[in-house]
Design a protein around this motif. Structure first.
Motif, PDB file in Angstrom:
ATOM      1  N   GLY A   1       0.870   4.305  -0.051  1.00  0.00           N
ATOM      2  CA  GLY A   1       1.349   3.351  -1.040  1.00  0.00           C
ATOM      3  C   GLY A   1       0.920   3.717  -2.454  1.00  0.00           C
ATOM      4  O   GLY A   1       1.648   3.450  -3.416  1.00  0.00           O
ATOM      5  N   VAL A   2      -0.263   4.342  -2.604  1.00  0.00           N
ATOM      6  CA  VAL A   2      -0.718   4.778  -3.923  1.00  0.00           C
ATOM      7  C   VAL A   2       0.227   5.833  -4.488  1.00  0.00           C
ATOM      8  O   VAL A   2       0.669   5.756  -5.646  1.00  0.00           O
ATOM      9  N   LYS A   3       0.560   6.832  -3.674  1.00  0.00           N
ATOM     10  CA  LYS A   3       1.475   7.886  -4.130  1.00  0.00           C
ATOM     11  C   LYS A   3       2.870   7.312  -4.392  1.00  0.00           C
ATOM     12  O   LYS A   3       3.528   7.674  -5.369  1.00  0.00           O
ATOM     13  N   GLN A   4       3.288   6.433  -3.517  1.00  0.00           N
ATOM     14  CA  GLN A   4       4.596   5.790  -3.678  1.00  0.00           C
ATOM     15  C   GLN A   4       4.643   4.993  -4.979  1.00  0.00           C
ATOM     16  O   GLN A   4       5.625   5.054  -5.735  1.00  0.00           O
ATOM     17  N   GLU A   5       3.571   4.255  -5.262  1.00  0.00           N
ATOM     18  CA  GLU A   5       3.523   3.444  -6.485  1.00  0.00           C
ATOM     19  C   GLU A   5       3.509   4.324  -7.728  1.00  0.00           C
ATOM     20  O   GLU A   5       4.151   4.000  -8.735  1.00  0.00           O
ATOM     21  N   LEU A   6       2.794   5.455  -7.671  1.00  0.00           N
ATOM     22  CA  LEU A   6       2.725   6.344  -8.832  1.00  0.00           C
ATOM     23  C   LEU A   6       4.087   6.967  -9.124  1.00  0.00           C
ATOM     24  O   LEU A   6       4.463   7.117 -10.296  1.00  0.00           O
ATOM     25  N   TRP A   7       4.855   7.324  -8.092  1.00  0.00           N
ATOM     26  CA  TRP A   7       6.216   7.816  -8.331  1.00  0.00           C
ATOM     27  C   TRP A   7       7.059   6.732  -8.995  1.00  0.00           C
ATOM     28  O   TRP A   7       7.883   7.020  -9.884  1.00  0.00           O
ATOM     29  N   GLY A   8       6.868   5.475  -8.588  1.00  0.00           N
ATOM     30  CA  GLY A   8       7.587   4.384  -9.222  1.00  0.00           C
ATOM     31  C   GLY A   8       7.200   4.209 -10.685  1.00  0.00           C
ATOM     32  O   GLY A   8       8.054   3.924 -11.531  1.00  0.00           O
ATOM     33  N   VAL A   9       5.918   4.404 -10.999  1.00  0.00           N
ATOM     34  CA  VAL A   9       5.460   4.323 -12.388  1.00  0.00           C
ATOM     35  C   VAL A   9       6.108   5.419 -13.229  1.00  0.00           C
ATOM     36  O   VAL A   9       6.562   5.181 -14.352  1.00  0.00           O
ATOM     37  N   LEU A  10       6.166   6.635 -12.692  1.00  0.00           N
ATOM     38  CA  LEU A  10       6.769   7.751 -13.427  1.00  0.00           C
ATOM     39  C   LEU A  10       8.272   7.551 -13.602  1.00  0.00           C
ATOM     40  O   LEU A  10       8.833   7.873 -14.658  1.00  0.00           O
ATOM     41  N   LEU A  11       8.940   7.026 -12.570  1.00  0.00           N
ATOM     42  CA  LEU A  11      10.364   6.702 -12.701  1.00  0.00           C
ATOM     43  C   LEU A  11      10.580   5.631 -13.768  1.00  0.00           C
ATOM     44  O   LEU A  11      11.514   5.721 -14.581  1.00  0.00           O
ATOM     45  N   GLY A  12       9.718   4.621 -13.769  1.00  0.00           N
ATOM     46  CA  GLY A  12       9.824   3.580 -14.774  1.00  0.00           C
ATOM     47  C   GLY A  12       9.603   4.119 -16.180  1.00  0.00           C
ATOM     48  O   GLY A  12      10.295   3.719 -17.130  1.00  0.00           O
ATOM     49  N   TYR A  13       8.647   5.050 -16.328  1.00  0.00           N
ATOM     50  CA  TYR A  13       8.399   5.637 -17.650  1.00  0.00           C
ATOM     51  C   TYR A  13       9.627   6.405 -18.148  1.00  0.00           C
ATOM     52  O   TYR A  13      10.006   6.289 -19.317  1.00  0.00           O
ATOM     53  N   ASN A  14      10.240   7.181 -17.264  1.00  0.00           N
ATOM     54  CA  ASN A  14      11.437   7.911 -17.680  1.00  0.00           C
ATOM     55  C   ASN A  14      12.590   6.972 -18.019  1.00  0.00           C
ATOM     56  O   ASN A  14      13.398   7.261 -18.907  1.00  0.00           O
ATOM     57  N   LEU A  15      12.677   5.833 -17.323  1.00  0.00           N
ATOM     58  CA  LEU A  15      13.718   4.847 -17.645  1.00  0.00           C
ATOM     59  C   LEU A  15      13.509   4.287 -19.054  1.00  0.00           C
ATOM     60  O   LEU A  15      14.467   4.124 -19.821  1.00  0.00           O
ATOM     61  N   ILE A  16      12.251   3.979 -19.383  1.00  0.00           N
ATOM     62  CA  ILE A  16      11.957   3.475 -20.725  1.00  0.00           C
ATOM     63  C   ILE A  16      12.309   4.523 -21.770  1.00  0.00           C
ATOM     64  O   ILE A  16      12.929   4.236 -22.795  1.00  0.00           O
ATOM     65  N   ARG A  17      11.910   5.759 -21.504  1.00  0.00           N
ATOM     66  CA  ARG A  17      12.173   6.844 -22.452  1.00  0.00           C
ATOM     67  C   ARG A  17      13.678   7.114 -22.584  1.00  0.00           C
ATOM     68  O   ARG A  17      14.159   7.473 -23.665  1.00  0.00           O
ATOM     69  N   LEU A  18      14.417   6.946 -21.497  1.00  0.00           N
ATOM     70  CA  LEU A  18      15.861   7.130 -21.547  1.00  0.00           C
ATOM     71  C   LEU A  18      16.498   6.093 -22.464  1.00  0.00           C
ATOM     72  O   LEU A  18      17.408   6.405 -23.240  1.00  0.00           O
TER      73      LEU A  18
END
Length: 443
Positions: A341-358
């Protein structure tokens, strides 16, 4: 199946086509492909389908100041136990079980898919050198202190273990600050090892800026081979052994360096020596005296341009600051209590960051400014309004308000940064208010 389940979410907009929402940047087909490729698709009817779980994890990375249950409420995620019954809200136990079934691999696959789809946006503008500027650096995240996380991630400080930590190395574009790739593992894995996992993410016609701790013949030579016209640049390390092959100028040299026996033992394909270009400052102001690079053509890549380009690497430090301080609200301890779940959550954080940057890139294009001049905090506010807008009644005014908010770009544009300023690293000393007491040494 996913389109039908998320139809309730989109009903809050009377005219969805009137506004290009940032959440539509992730195609539902990408999520379905990620689940099928990683064999995580819901074959039988689950209480909470895997497709909704993917969106839940992404929103957990975007809505850090809300609990998982509140995130579900904002997304209007609900379940229907029987076809004839009404929808009811999801219990926390169902969320945990669904995340455990989902695992890490679909989120990792979805992150790679989105990076490939947004590739042209991420590296939209080449540098004056004619190459796309990238940067590589590492950071750490903390995990919840559970026996499973302790065994999986370990501790950086063996003497004073506080939280289990995992180490991440990521590849960023310095123009948009968006991520092109990321690799993370336990804190016992070094940054050079993690950087080698990014070799497949290297774009063509690029120059990657490294910190001096990444200087390795194995990494640098492989970095050049995994991309067409892919190059690197890193500061000169102290006590560097080299032999001058050609002298372009007094402080511009083509050098040859030996490969250590230890490196050749790990990778027998490495040569005994390798060549690179070394450029140095005539009057260095700080610790950095010069740089080593694979750009060996002095006519195509001038010494003056290479001596100034390295400071663009600071953009990746800004990215980590935005991610940890703004997106995660300074709470760098991930909330999952099990390693997957930690790794899964971190991928979600990185996806969210790219969405904000997009979203910031889109605003910058409308305002005709650089993406780094758009306020990260303001972009988060827009996305937060978009997410909350899904859970509101469909009066048809939400897209109009969001569009007007984006059109009023003066609220988002930051002043121009003063670049190429160099200062030696220093730490502000704050005297302690209390006397210090030291433990006696045990002989």
């Amino acid at each position: 199946m996913f389109n039908q389940e998320m139809e309730l979410v989109y009903e809050s907009f009377e005219n969805k086509d009137s506004y290009n929402n940032v959440l539509t940047a992730i195609d539902t087909k990408w999520i379905e492909e990620a689940l099928f490729k990683t064999q995580k698709a819901s074959i039988r009817r689950r209480r909470l389908p895997a497709e909704q779980a993917v969106w839940l994890i992404i929103m957990m990375g975007l809505m850090r100041n809300h609990s998982i249950k509140e995130v579900c409420g904002s997304l209007d995620i609900a379940l229907q136990i029987n076809p004839d019954e009404i929808y009811s809200h999801v219990a926390p136990s169902v969320l945990t079980d669904c995340r455990k079934r989902l695992g890490e691999s679909p989120m990792s696959y979805l992150f790679s898919t989105t990076c490939a789809a947004w590739h042209k946006t991420i590296i939209s503008q080449p540098h004056s050198l004619g190459l796309n500027l990238l940067a590589v650096d590492g950071t750490t995240f903390r995990a919840q202190d559970t026996p499973e996380n302790r065994a999986e991630f370990g501790f950086i400080s063996k003497n004073h273990p506080v939280y289990p930590q995992l180490r991440m190395v990521s590849l960023h574009s310095t123009h948009t600050r968006m991520l092109l790739g990321a690799a993370f593992d336990s804190c016992d894995i070094g940054e050079i090892t993690l950087a080698k996992r990014l070799l497949t993410d290297i774009p063509d016609d690029s120059l990657t800026l490294f910190d001096r701790c990444y200087f390795s013949a194995d990494l640098m030579l492989n970095w050049q081979q995994f991309g067409i016209n892919a190059h690197w640049l890193t500061p000169v390390k102290k006590n560097l052994r080299y032999e001058v092959i050609k002298r372009y100028a007094d402080n511009d040299l083509l050098i040859e360096m030996p490969v250590s026996p230890q490196a050749r033992a790990k990778n027998p394909t490495l040569p005994e020596t390798w060549q690179a270009r070394m450029i140095c400052y005539k009057q260095p102001k700080g610790e950095i005296k010069g740089f080593i690079t694979s750009l060996i053509d002095p006519e195509l890549y001038t010494m003056e341009a290479l001596l100034t380009v390295y400071w663009e690497r600071w953009e990746i430090e800004q990215s980590f600051g935005e991610l940890k301080n703004n997106q995660l609200n300074g709470e760098i301890t991930l909330r999952s209590r099990f390693p997957e779940g930690v790794k899964q959550e971190l991928w979600g954080v990185l996806l969210g960051y790219n969405l904000i940057r997009l979203e910031m890139v889109n605003i910058a294009q409308e305002a005709n400014v650089e993406p780094t001049r758009i306020s990260f905090t303001s972009a988060i506010c827009i996305i937060d309004m978009q997410i909350r807008g899904y859970a509101l009644s469909g009066d048809g005014t939400i897209p109009k308000k969001l569009r007007l908010m984006r059109e009023d770009v003066k609220h988002f544009i930051l002043p121009k940064k003063r670049k190429h300023r160099t200062f030696s690293r220093s730490v502000l000393y704050i005297p302690s208010r209390y006397p210090l007491r030291y433990k006696p040494k045990i002989s």
